[in-house]
Every structure is written in C-alpha cells, then in structure tokens.
Design a protein around this motif. Structure first.
Motif, PDB file in Angstrom:
ATOM      1  N   LYS A   1       0.863  -1.341  -0.065  1.00  0.00           N
ATOM      2  CA  LYS A   1       0.080  -0.073   0.054  1.00  0.00           C
ATOM      3  C   LYS A   1       0.885   1.228  -0.151  1.00  0.00           C
ATOM      4  CE  LYS A   1      -2.537  -1.987   3.430  1.00  0.00           C
ATOM      5  NZ  LYS A   1      -3.481  -1.657   4.552  1.00  0.00           N
ATOM      6  N   PRO A   2       0.626   2.350  -0.669  1.00  0.00           N
ATOM      7  CA  PRO A   2       1.313   3.559  -0.774  1.00  0.00           C
ATOM      8  C   PRO A   2       1.284   4.172   0.512  1.00  0.00           C
ATOM      9  CG  PRO A   2      -1.009   3.724  -1.871  1.00  0.00           C
ATOM     10  CD  PRO A   2      -0.649   2.406  -1.722  1.00  0.00           C
ATOM     11  N   VAL A   3       2.215   4.643   0.984  1.00  0.00           N
ATOM     12  CA  VAL A   3       2.350   5.517   2.342  1.00  0.00           C
ATOM     13  C   VAL A   3       1.630   6.952   1.969  1.00  0.00           C
ATOM     14  CG1 VAL A   3       3.895   6.776   3.969  1.00  0.00           C
ATOM     15  CG2 VAL A   3       4.399   4.456   2.982  1.00  0.00           C
ATOM     16  N   ASN A   4       0.675   7.247   2.811  1.00  0.00           N
ATOM     17  CA  ASN A   4      -0.147   8.777   2.619  1.00  0.00           C
ATOM     18  C   ASN A   4      -0.441   9.035   4.148  1.00  0.00           C
ATOM     19  OD1 ASN A   4      -1.697  10.710   2.254  1.00  0.00           O
ATOM     20  ND2 ASN A   4      -2.941   9.523   0.582  1.00  0.00           N
ATOM     21  N   GLN A   5       0.307   9.925   4.647  1.00  0.00           N
ATOM     22  CA  GLN A   5      -0.094  10.288   5.912  1.00  0.00           C
ATOM     23  C   GLN A   5      -1.404  11.223   6.253  1.00  0.00           C
ATOM     24  OE1 GLN A   5       1.442   8.878   7.919  1.00  0.00           O
ATOM     25  NE2 GLN A   5       3.459   8.409   7.441  1.00  0.00           N
TER      26      GLN A   5
ATOM     27  N   ALA B   1      -3.927  10.191   5.035  1.00  0.00           N
ATOM     28  CA  ALA B   1      -5.021   9.173   5.481  1.00  0.00           C
ATOM     29  C   ALA B   1      -5.501   9.421   6.858  1.00  0.00           C
ATOM     30  CB  ALA B   1      -4.416   7.979   5.420  1.00  0.00           C
ATOM     31  N   TRP B   2      -4.512   9.845   7.841  1.00  0.00           N
ATOM     32  CA  TRP B   2      -5.233  10.291   9.321  1.00  0.00           C
ATOM     33  C   TRP B   2      -6.313  10.931   9.330  1.00  0.00           C
ATOM     34  CZ3 TRP B   2      -4.343   9.003  14.189  1.00  0.00           C
ATOM     35  CH2 TRP B   2      -3.113   7.861  14.330  1.00  0.00           C
TER      36      TRP B   2
ATOM     37  N   LEU C   1      -8.849  10.689   7.676  1.00  0.00           N
ATOM     38  CA  LEU C   1     -10.023   9.851   7.355  1.00  0.00           C
ATOM     39  C   LEU C   1     -10.515   9.106   8.637  1.00  0.00           C
ATOM     40  CD1 LEU C   1      -9.171   8.703   3.463  1.00  0.00           C
ATOM     41  CD2 LEU C   1     -10.808  10.203   4.434  1.00  0.00           C
ATOM     42  N   VAL C   2      -9.363   8.906   9.343  1.00  0.00           N
ATOM     43  CA  VAL C   2      -9.347   8.202  10.404  1.00  0.00           C
ATOM     44  C   VAL C   2      -9.966   8.824  11.659  1.00  0.00           C
ATOM     45  CG1 VAL C   2      -8.193   6.291  11.710  1.00  0.00           C
ATOM     46  CG2 VAL C   2      -7.697   6.608   9.499  1.00  0.00           C
TER      47      VAL C   2
ATOM     48  N   PRO D   1     -12.304  11.055  12.711  1.00  0.00           N
ATOM     49  CA  PRO D   1     -13.439  10.789  13.297  1.00  0.00           C
ATOM     50  C   PRO D   1     -13.625   9.728  14.005  1.00  0.00           C
ATOM     51  CG  PRO D   1     -13.951  11.581  10.934  1.00  0.00           C
ATOM     52  CD  PRO D   1     -12.318  11.315  11.074  1.00  0.00           C
TER      53      PRO D   1
ATOM     54  N   ILE E   1     -19.096   7.368   9.928  1.00  0.00           N
ATOM     55  CA  ILE E   1     -17.674   7.672  10.424  1.00  0.00           C
ATOM     56  C   ILE E   1     -16.673   6.546   9.957  1.00  0.00           C
ATOM     57  CG2 ILE E   1     -18.303   9.489  11.930  1.00  0.00           C
ATOM     58  CD1 ILE E   1     -17.341   7.663  14.149  1.00  0.00           C
TER      59      ILE E   1
ATOM     60  N   PRO F   1     -15.112   6.367   5.771  1.00  0.00           N
ATOM     61  CA  PRO F   1     -13.674   6.796   5.433  1.00  0.00           C
ATOM     62  C   PRO F   1     -12.550   6.142   6.099  1.00  0.00           C
ATOM     63  CG  PRO F   1     -15.147   8.449   6.597  1.00  0.00           C
ATOM     64  CD  PRO F   1     -16.091   7.174   6.430  1.00  0.00           C
ATOM     65  N   ALA F   2     -12.806   5.815   7.574  1.00  0.00           N
ATOM     66  CA  ALA F   2     -11.727   5.345   7.994  1.00  0.00           C
ATOM     67  C   ALA F   2     -11.393   4.071   7.326  1.00  0.00           C
ATOM     68  CB  ALA F   2     -11.799   4.910   9.395  1.00  0.00           C
TER      69      ALA F   2
ATOM     70  N   ALA G   1      -9.286   4.513   4.443  1.00  0.00           N
ATOM     71  CA  ALA G   1      -8.025   4.576   4.670  1.00  0.00           C
ATOM     72  C   ALA G   1      -7.102   3.449   4.947  1.00  0.00           C
ATOM     73  CB  ALA G   1      -7.762   5.708   5.924  1.00  0.00           C
TER      74      ALA G   1
ATOM     75  N   ARG H   1      -6.619   1.154   1.841  1.00  0.00           N
ATOM     76  CA  ARG H   1      -5.839   1.658   0.609  1.00  0.00           C
ATOM     77  C   ARG H   1      -4.319   2.168   1.195  1.00  0.00           C
ATOM     78  NH1 ARG H   1      -8.974  -0.719  -1.792  1.00  0.00           N
ATOM     79  NH2 ARG H   1     -10.284  -0.017  -3.770  1.00  0.00           N
ATOM     80  N   TYR H   2      -4.511   2.867   2.255  1.00  0.00           N
ATOM     81  CA  TYR H   2      -2.895   3.370   2.511  1.00  0.00           C
ATOM     82  C   TYR H   2      -2.304   2.869   3.700  1.00  0.00           C
ATOM     83  CZ  TYR H   2      -5.242   6.957  -0.488  1.00  0.00           C
ATOM     84  OH  TYR H   2      -5.472   7.648  -1.704  1.00  0.00           O
ATOM     85  N   SER H   3      -1.029   3.195   3.847  1.00  0.00           N
ATOM     86  CA  SER H   3      -0.265   2.735   5.016  1.00  0.00           C
ATOM     87  C   SER H   3       0.134   4.086   5.625  1.00  0.00           C
ATOM     88  CB  SER H   3       0.886   1.833   4.711  1.00  0.00           C
ATOM     89  OG  SER H   3       2.267   2.555   4.516  1.00  0.00           O
ATOM     90  N   PHE H   4      -0.174   4.218   6.752  1.00  0.00           N
ATOM     91  CA  PHE H   4       0.207   5.671   7.492  1.00  0.00           C
ATOM     92  C   PHE H   4       0.601   5.341   8.839  1.00  0.00           C
ATOM     93  CE2 PHE H   4      -3.797   5.572   9.641  1.00  0.00           C
ATOM     94  CZ  PHE H   4      -4.751   4.762   8.948  1.00  0.00           C
ATOM     95  N   LEU H   5       1.408   6.398   9.521  1.00  0.00           N
ATOM     96  CA  LEU H   5       2.060   6.082  10.756  1.00  0.00           C
ATOM     97  C   LEU H   5       1.329   5.581  11.929  1.00  0.00           C
ATOM     98  CD1 LEU H   5       4.814   6.760  11.720  1.00  0.00           C
ATOM     99  CD2 LEU H   5       4.004   8.993  12.492  1.00  0.00           C
TER     100      LEU H   5
ATOM    101  N   ARG I   1      -7.933  -1.812  -6.761  1.00  0.00           N
ATOM    102  CA  ARG I   1      -7.459  -0.512  -6.563  1.00  0.00           C
ATOM    103  C   ARG I   1      -7.401   0.317  -7.952  1.00  0.00           C
ATOM    104  NH1 ARG I   1      -2.056  -0.705  -3.734  1.00  0.00           N
ATOM    105  NH2 ARG I   1      -3.138  -2.100  -2.482  1.00  0.00           N
TER     106      ARG I   1
END
Lengths: 296, 93, 270
Positions: free
Chosen positions: A5-9, A11-12, A14-15, A17, C84, C87-88, C91, C94-98, C163
């Motif tokens: 998965k692409p890294v995309n900060q 995205a936070w 979206l999380v 709420p 709610i 969207p989470a 996320a 589809r994405y990797s995030f911290l 995707r």
C-alpha cells in the motif's frame, strides 16, 4: 500478492472521526477507572490514595482465582464447540433460493434477542415445572434442575451460549464460503480431491480471515459474558456459574468496593488484551505461512 | 462545570498517563526522523518499533502485577524490573 | 452432489434449526397463555389463543415507549457508526500511514473492557455533558464497540474493490468525495448492509450501558422488562409476550439484509 500500500500520512484525516469518537467514550472512562483503582473511594467527594493496595488484594483473592479458572474453562468450551459447529452449519446451509434465505433468517434469530431476554427465554425454557426442556428431561428420567445442581447450571449456561452465538460463527463462515470462486472447486474436482481435502486445502484457508473475526469476537464476548447468566442463574447455585464479570459486578455494585473493583477490571482487561494479542498474531502468522506455502 | 473533578485524578495516575502520551509522541517523532525497519528478533514474530513498545509495555504491566501478587517488597523493584523488561524487548525483541 | 457437501448435512441442519427454534417456540407459546394456565398444567400447545398479554403491552405507554426509545437510539447509532467508519475503513484498506496497525488493534481493544466498572464513569461523563437520559447518549456510548467492528468489516469489503477503480476515477477527474459517493459506495452496498446489520444487532441487544445512561425519557425496552418482572412477582405471560416483541424488529432487519449477507461478507479479505 498485491503491491504494498502507498504511504500517505493524510489518511489520518479519514481516520480522525473514528479516533475522536471512540477515544471520547473509551479513554475518559478508562482513565477514570485507573484513578479509582489507586484510591479508597468513600464517597463521590471523599477518597484516600492507597497506591497498590487494591491490586495486592485483588491478585491474592482466591475467589477471583477460581472465577478466572471457571472463565477460562468456559471460554475454551465456547470456542471448542461454536467454531467447529458454526463451520459445519455453514457447510450444510442451502446456497441459493428461498430455502437459503429462510435458513439464514431462522438461524440468525437468537442473535437479535436482547441479552437479558436470552436469559429470560432460557429461564422459561429450562425450568422443570413450566419449561419444555426441563419437562422433557425430567420425563426422560433425568434429575435435572439448573437452579440447584451446579453441574446442570453450568451446562445450561453453556448450551444457552451455544444457542445464542453459534449463528454468528455460522453466518460469518457462510459468507466466507460464498466468496470462494467456483473455479477453485472445479480445479479440486479435476485433481480428484476428496471432500476432506477440499475442506482442508480450499475452504479452510479461504475462511481464515472471517474465522479470525469469529474467534476473536467469541473470545472477547464470552470472556465478558454477564447479562445472560445473571438472568438465568444469578451466578449460582453457589458459585458454579460465577464468571469474572459476575464476580466483578458483585464487588462493584453489591459491595460498592469501587477501588478493588476498578483494580480488578484493569487486571481483567490486561488478561483479555494478552489473550487477544497472542491469538491475533498467531492467526495472522498461520495465514501468512499458508500463503507462503501456496506461492512456493 | 466540574468536568475534571469526577474523574478523581491523582498525581501518580496523571504522571503515568503523561508518560504514556510522551512516549507516543516520542515514538512518532522518532518514526518520522528514521522510519522503522521490521525485523525478527528474540520474539517469535516480525516486529516494528511500535510493536515492540506495545509488547514491552504489556510485559512491564505483567511484571508489575506479578511483583504485587507474589512479594510484599516495595513496588519500586517491580517497576524497575518492568522497565528493564521494556528496554530488553525494545532492544532485542 | 457438489464438492461442498458432507454426509449427514441435512440432518445436522434440521436438528440445529429445531434446537434454535424450540426456545423461541416456547416463548411464543407462553406469551399466548395466562399465568394460571402456565403454572397450572404442562401443555405442548397453547390450549387457546389469547392475545391478552400482547394487548396489555401495546396499550400501555410505559411498555411501548420502550420500543420506540430502543429503535431511536439504535438507528442513530447505526447511522453514525457506519458514516464515520466508511472513510476510516477506506484509509486502512488503501494506505499505509504512521501507526496504522497499532491504531487498528487499539480500536479492537475497545470491545474488551468489562462493563461493570466502566458504567459509573460513563454515567458521570454523560452527566457532566448534560446528555444523561437522552437517545444520543446511548447511541454515542454504543459507538465504542460498534465503530471498531464497522471499520473492521468495511475494511474487508473495500479491500475487495480493485485499486485500479480508484485510480481510473482520479484520472477521469473525480474528486475524492465524489469518487467515494458515486463510485465506491455503490460497489460496497452489500458491505454497508452487513455492517449496518451488525451495528443494529449489537446496539439492540445491549442492556447494561443503555440502562445506566437512561432513566425515563430514553429507557430501552429491555430495561422496562427487568423492572416490571421484579415488581409484579413473576408475570410469565407478559414477560414472554414482551420477549416475543423484542425479537420482531430484529427478525425484520435480518429479513431485509438476507441477500447482502448471502452475497458474501469480507469478499476481499477471504
């Protein structure tokens, strides 16, 4: 395997709420309970700091040890019965048409019964004088009385839980089975695979992720079972069906020992947390192993 | 409105949660500066730094509980032991 | 015979359905009888069909208000949770995030707190906010365990959507909200149905939090039942009738989502 998965900060956002709404109702009470656990709460406005005292008391409480032991046996029994039974049911359900819909609706009914009503239903159903189950068992010559015999009570609570929750496992497994493409079965047929081989090497691996949901949900929820046995047996007779939550509630509400009860519930939380963490990682690693084996 | 008083705050608990929050912030900054590389150490699973912190904290909690449950000595030793466990997991886990 | 079947499957299924329906049958049976008849003699079938117990409930506001309250907060909870969580879930899928994996696991841990002790802080929190005895309070409290579940299930469904569909949409000039509503949502209709079903179910059946956070105006039906029973001795007939009525909304909901469930849960994850 899919691409990473692409890294995309961002995205936070979206999380956020979800994070805020859950943290609001989860973290504030959690912090409050931690505060309770280190104080002697005499009244809402009066409390004394006692440090580790409650933890010491709780961890050395023999009644808690036996409640924990009963709980572990119960949860193990729940998983050992419900997971295989649920899979077997999912395998035997009709796949299409009105029969499939009918079976689904009937099967799912127990899931939608409020938990105290589940207790009420079984109370009515299992009583020896007015209940169908109790009456039939008595007529068959069994000396059955869940209100007085500890063993009967224990089995009744277990059967009630099987009645209540096996449909969840069956629904999840059924949905998982439906998602397996027909091509897999055709390939297996060409290979001349036995029925067991189809189950073991086609169906079971494909069910892994839904089974993970099912196992974790059942573990967590059976570990916190409270309402149903409370209505059915009240934790009795004696302490036969006093599981962790029953004991905790007796402490928190019955005796209003808020401090020890808070310490207790944090210890309780840590136990479930560890169990789920181990299970979560174990099931993930099993899945990863199978995927490697297949691609090799 | 007494939004805070009902939470029955005590100094040690407040310090505890502040420490946890600082740890999370610290880990975030560390992660942004030099992203973690998942690795397999002593633990039977591949872990990132964050995983090891979580496992370490869980281990420290259990060490503390064991100390309370088994001995009557001061809790500070248990806390120390827990901290050592945490560092070990972070370093070699 | 298909490769999926095994010997004795029909027998297992029929036996299990009997097992599932017997207690419910008994509940219905009891609800049609008077208390004297229930405690008097054992009977396999109701001697006469008397709807007195149901009429008693449906004409008494203290009973039927409970149903309305339950339905109101369950609906609010389901709508909020799914909205709610969508969207989470996207996320996470589809994405990797911290910290994504840790966040995911943390969400799950919120199903693990034993309610008994947490009831008091919940009560105080919502009192401090002035929300006690409102539908919204119960709906918010139930989000603690429903939102994580909703994210978990929806994530599986969204992962089942290739995707390439996202990428094509962005190339075609779709903005994120427009893509989400016009393209993604219709593709995961089944997933939304299943998720809503689970949110409805867990909110509908929960009693402890709902009872703690309400007193009169938002009191759920399940709580009404516990009170009436203890007050009037054992009014088996009314209790059974109320029990039957609590199953009805659930049965309706599952009837409406049956196709979605059959279509396959977590299609992508599997």
């Amino acid at each position: 395997m899919s691409v990473a998965k692409p890294v995309n900060q961002r995205a936070w956002w979206l999380v956020l709420p979800v994070l805020v709404s859950v943290a609001f109702s989860a973290l504030i009470p959690l912090m409050t309970v931690v505060n309770y656990s280190v104080q002697d709460i005499l009244s809402p406005s009066q409390s004394v700091f006692v440090g580790w005292e409650w933890y010491k008391e709780v961890l050395r409480d023999p009644e808690l040890h036996s409640a924990l032991f009963r709980q572990l046996i119960f949860s193990a029994a729940v998983l050992a019965i419900q997971i295989p039974l649920g899979i077997a049911l999912a395998l035997s359900m009709p796949k299409e048409g009105w029969r499939s819909s009918l079976v689904l609706v009937l099967l799912a009914m127990p899931l939608l019964v409020p938990w105290n009503v589940v207790g009420t239903i079984w109370q009515i159903f299992a009583r020896a004088d007015i209940g169908l189950l109790g009456y039939v068992l008595t007529q068959l010559g069994f000396d059955y009385n869940y209100a007085q015999e500890p063993w009967d009570a224990w089995i009744t609570v277990l059967v009630m839980d099987v009645w209540h929750w096996t449909p969840l496992v069956a629904l999840l497994a059924f949905a998982g089975l439906r998602a397996i493409p027909e091509a897999y079965y055709q390939a297996a047929r060409i290979d001349g695979a036995s029925r067991w081989a189809v189950f073991r090497y086609v169906q079971l691996p494909k069910l892994r992720s839904v089974l993970m949901i099912a196992v974790l949900l059942r573990l967590m929820d059976s570990f916190m079972i409270y309402t149903e046995p409370f209505v059915l047996t009240g934790g009795g007779p004696g302490t036969a069906t006093t599981f962790l939550s029953q004991y905790l509630t007796q402490k928190a509400v019955g005796q209003f020992d808020l401090g020890p009860a808070a310490a207790f519930s944090l210890v309780y939380f840590l136990i479930i947390l560890l169990l789920c963490f181990v299970l979560y990682n174990f099931m993930k690693s099993v899945g990863a192993g199978e995927q490697q084996a297949r691609s090799a | 409105m007494d939004l805070l008083s009902w939470m029955a705050w005590t100094a040690p608990v407040a310090i505890f949660f502040v420490c946890i929050a600082l740890m999370l912030i610290g880990m975030t900054i560390w992660e942004l500066r030099s992203p973690t590389v998942p690795r397999k150490g002593l633990l039977p699973l591949v872990t990132t730094r964050g995983d090891r912190l979580f496992i370490g904290l869980l281990l420290a909690a259990y060490i503390n509980l064991a100390w309370t449950g088994v001995t009557d000595l001061t809790q500070w030793w248990g806390a120390m032991l827990g901290a050592v466990g945490l560092v070990c997991v972070m370093r070699w886990g | 015979m298909s490769a999926r079947s095994f010997p004795g499957r029909r027998i297992l299924l029929v036996l299990y359905l009997v097992f599932t329906l017997a207690p419910i049958y008994w509940l219905g049976h009891m609800s049609l009888r008077s208390n004297e008849a229930i405690t008097g003699a054992f009977a396999w079938f109701p001697e006469s069909f008397s709807l007195a117990n149901y009429i008693g409930i449906l004409t008494d506001p203290s009973w039927y208000d409970g149903y309305i309250n339950s339905i109101v907060y369950v609906t609010i909870n389901t709508v909020l949770s799914v909205t709610i969580a969508l969207p989470a879930a996207y996320a996470f899928s589809r994405y990797s995030f911290l910290g994504d994996k840790h966040l995911f696991f943390w969400l799950l841990t919120n199903r693990m707190t034993a309610p008994a002790v947490f009831l008091l802080p919940f009560f105080q929190l919502y009192t401090a906010l002035g929300l006690i005895d409102t539908h919204i309070a119960v709906a918010l409290a139930h989000m603690v365990f429903n939102v994580p579940l909703a994210v978990w299930i929806l994530e599986g469904f969204i992962s089942g959507v290739p995707r390439e569909i996202d990428e094509t949409a962005y190339i075609d000039g779709y903005s994120f909200p427009r893509f989400f509503i016009r393209i993604l949502l219709p593709l995961i209709k089944a997933g939304i149905g299943v998720t809503a079903f689970f949110c409805f179910m867990f909110s509908w059946v929960e009693l402890l939090l709902a009872r703690t956070l309400t007193s009169v105006d938002a009191k759920p039906i399940a709580a009404t039942m516990t009170r009436t029973v203890s007050a009037a001795g054992m009014d088996w007939g009314t209790l059974a009738a109320a029990g039957v009525l609590t199953i009805v909304p659930g049965a309706l909901v599952i009837y409406f989502v049956r196709r979605y469930i059959a279509k396959g849960f977590a299609m992508g994850r599997v």
